[in-house]
Write an enzyme that holds these catalytic residues in place. Structure first.
Site, PDB file in Angstrom:
ATOM      1  N   CYS A 242       3.839  -0.131  -7.415  1.00  0.00           N
ATOM      2  CA  CYS A 242       3.558  -1.445  -7.874  1.00  0.00           C
ATOM      3  C   CYS A 242       3.337  -2.371  -6.689  1.00  0.00           C
ATOM      4  CB  CYS A 242       4.519  -1.818  -8.785  1.00  0.00           C
ATOM      5  SG  CYS A 242       6.069  -1.588  -8.503  1.00  0.00           S
TER       6      CYS A 242
ATOM      7  N   HIS B  44       5.349  -9.269  -9.354  1.00  0.00           N
ATOM      8  CA  HIS B  44       5.619  -9.074  -7.758  1.00  0.00           C
ATOM      9  C   HIS B  44       4.815  -9.948  -7.084  1.00  0.00           C
ATOM     10  CE1 HIS B  44       7.864  -5.619  -8.757  1.00  0.00           C
ATOM     11  NE2 HIS B  44       7.392  -4.785  -8.269  1.00  0.00           N
TER      12      HIS B  44
END
Length: 373
Positions: free
Chosen positions: A156, A258
């Protein structure tokens, strides 16, 4: 380019958090129809609503509530054109291999095959050209496979950064070096994740294996494919213009999204200006969107002009989390350019990437047409 038929799909690891996200995204898909669900032996035989501890913001889709969960064995998925894997790495390797050998197309979110020299590691907004190694992956099996293959999506945190890097390399040529500092959401650790006493009022400056993943995966994704004299193809790991990547990874008390601070140096001198970088990022369009993948975002990279964006809470769900957001593009006094990038780690950083990868494979004929009704 559109898919004229419905394609039956299966989900492995269907009761886990990644599997749940697959199910939520696939429930209203225009041509993928959930046909089979797989999980552990403990869950097998139960209706899905009883087998899972559902943690998504919408209810369990009605189409799967009563669907029986099977063990992750190929015989239960033989009618599926596509199988999505949300399995934990501890079990994914052997199971995904068995599905490939059973002539099934596997699109995996697990890490097990990312370093395999014949398995493409595809971020669908970046390197769909790497599908060209699939025929070799099939041919190297004894006997050769006709339909089965494995495609993996990236970690990710890697996914977030390679999208703007790819856009900038397309516009300005090779990047020589890149420094990345991540602020990663707790959902990246799965459920139940990090104990509250470890993450509340805290930042944890270590995520096991994460820095190595970013530094290695970036080279495979942004690199090309070479062909030797014997005809075998190989990922060149950006060798034509070596790229040095240094990552520092931190877990922060954010649920999803993120955020990464990036500084980079271009090979070209003089380097592009911040305004030229902004324009290149805004202009970047993925092939997945161009050919009509329904889950691909219209804006591959959304560039913010505000001084305090992107932010996870405000920007992670834009375009259903399928693109990335970039802001604070400015000159770097050590390298050339620095910026902040945000990606939804449970969408484009996980299940959404696998789904777009499968959409692309269908539209390009890499996954065969479903059988006639």
């Amino acid at each position: 380019m559109t898919a004229a038929k419905e394609y039956k799909v299966g989900v492995l690891g269907a009761t886990g958090t990644v599997g749940q996200r697959f199910i939520a995204l696939l429930a209203e898909h225009p041509f993928f129809v959930i046909h089979a669900l797989g999980a552990s032996q403990r869950s097998a035989g139960k209706p899905y609503k009883e087998a899972t501890n559902w943690k998504q913001t919408q209810p369990i889709p009605s189409a799967v509530r009563e669907m029986t969960v099977y063990e992750c064995k190929p015989e239960h998925f033989k009618e599926c054109a596509v199988v999505f894997s949300g399995l934990d790495a501890e079990v994914a390797g052997d199971i995904e291999q068995s599905f490939r050998l059973a002539e099934l197309a596997v699109f995996s979110n697990a890490k097990n095959y990312r370093r395999d020299p014949h398995v493409p590691l595809i971020v669908p907004l970046v390197n769909t050209s790497h599908y060209s190694i699939i025929p070799q992956q099939r041919a190297l099996h004894t006997p050769p496979l006709q339909k089965g293959f494995i495609v993996t999506n990236a970690n990710c945190s890697t996914t977030a950064v390679v999208v703007p890097l790819a856009a900038l390399e397309r516009a300005f040529g090779p990047i020589e070096s890149c420094m990345i500092t991540t602020m990663q959401a707790i959902s990246g650790a799965g459920y139940p994740g990090i104990p509250s006493l470890d993450i509340m009022d805290n930042v944890v400056p270590y995520i096991s294996g994460e820095e190595e993943k970013i530094e290695w995966e970036t080279l495979k994704i942004l690199g090309g494919i070479t062909q030797a004299d014997d005809g075998l193809k190989a990922f060149d790991m950006h060798a034509r213009q070596p790229l040095r990547v240094s990552a520092s990874c931190n877990r922060v008390p954010v649920i999803e999204g993120h955020t990464e601070c990036v500084s980079l140096r271009f090979a070209r001198r003089p380097p592009p200006s911040p305004q030229q970088v902004r324009e290149a990022l805004q202009a970047y369009t993925s092939e997945a969107y161009a050919i009509g993948c329904p889950s691909a975002p219209r804006h591959t990279v959304f560039v913010h002009e505000e001084a305090d964006r992107p932010q996870p809470r405000l920007d992670r769900d834009y375009q259903f989390g399928a693109g990335v957001s970039v802001g604070r593009v400015r000159q770097c006094r050590v390298l050339d350019i620095k910026f902040v990038v945000l990606a939804n780690n449970v969408a484009i950083g996980a299940a959404t990437s696998s789904i777009i990868n499968a959409e692309y494979a269908v539209l390009k004929g890499i996954v065969g047409a479903p059988p006639q009704a």
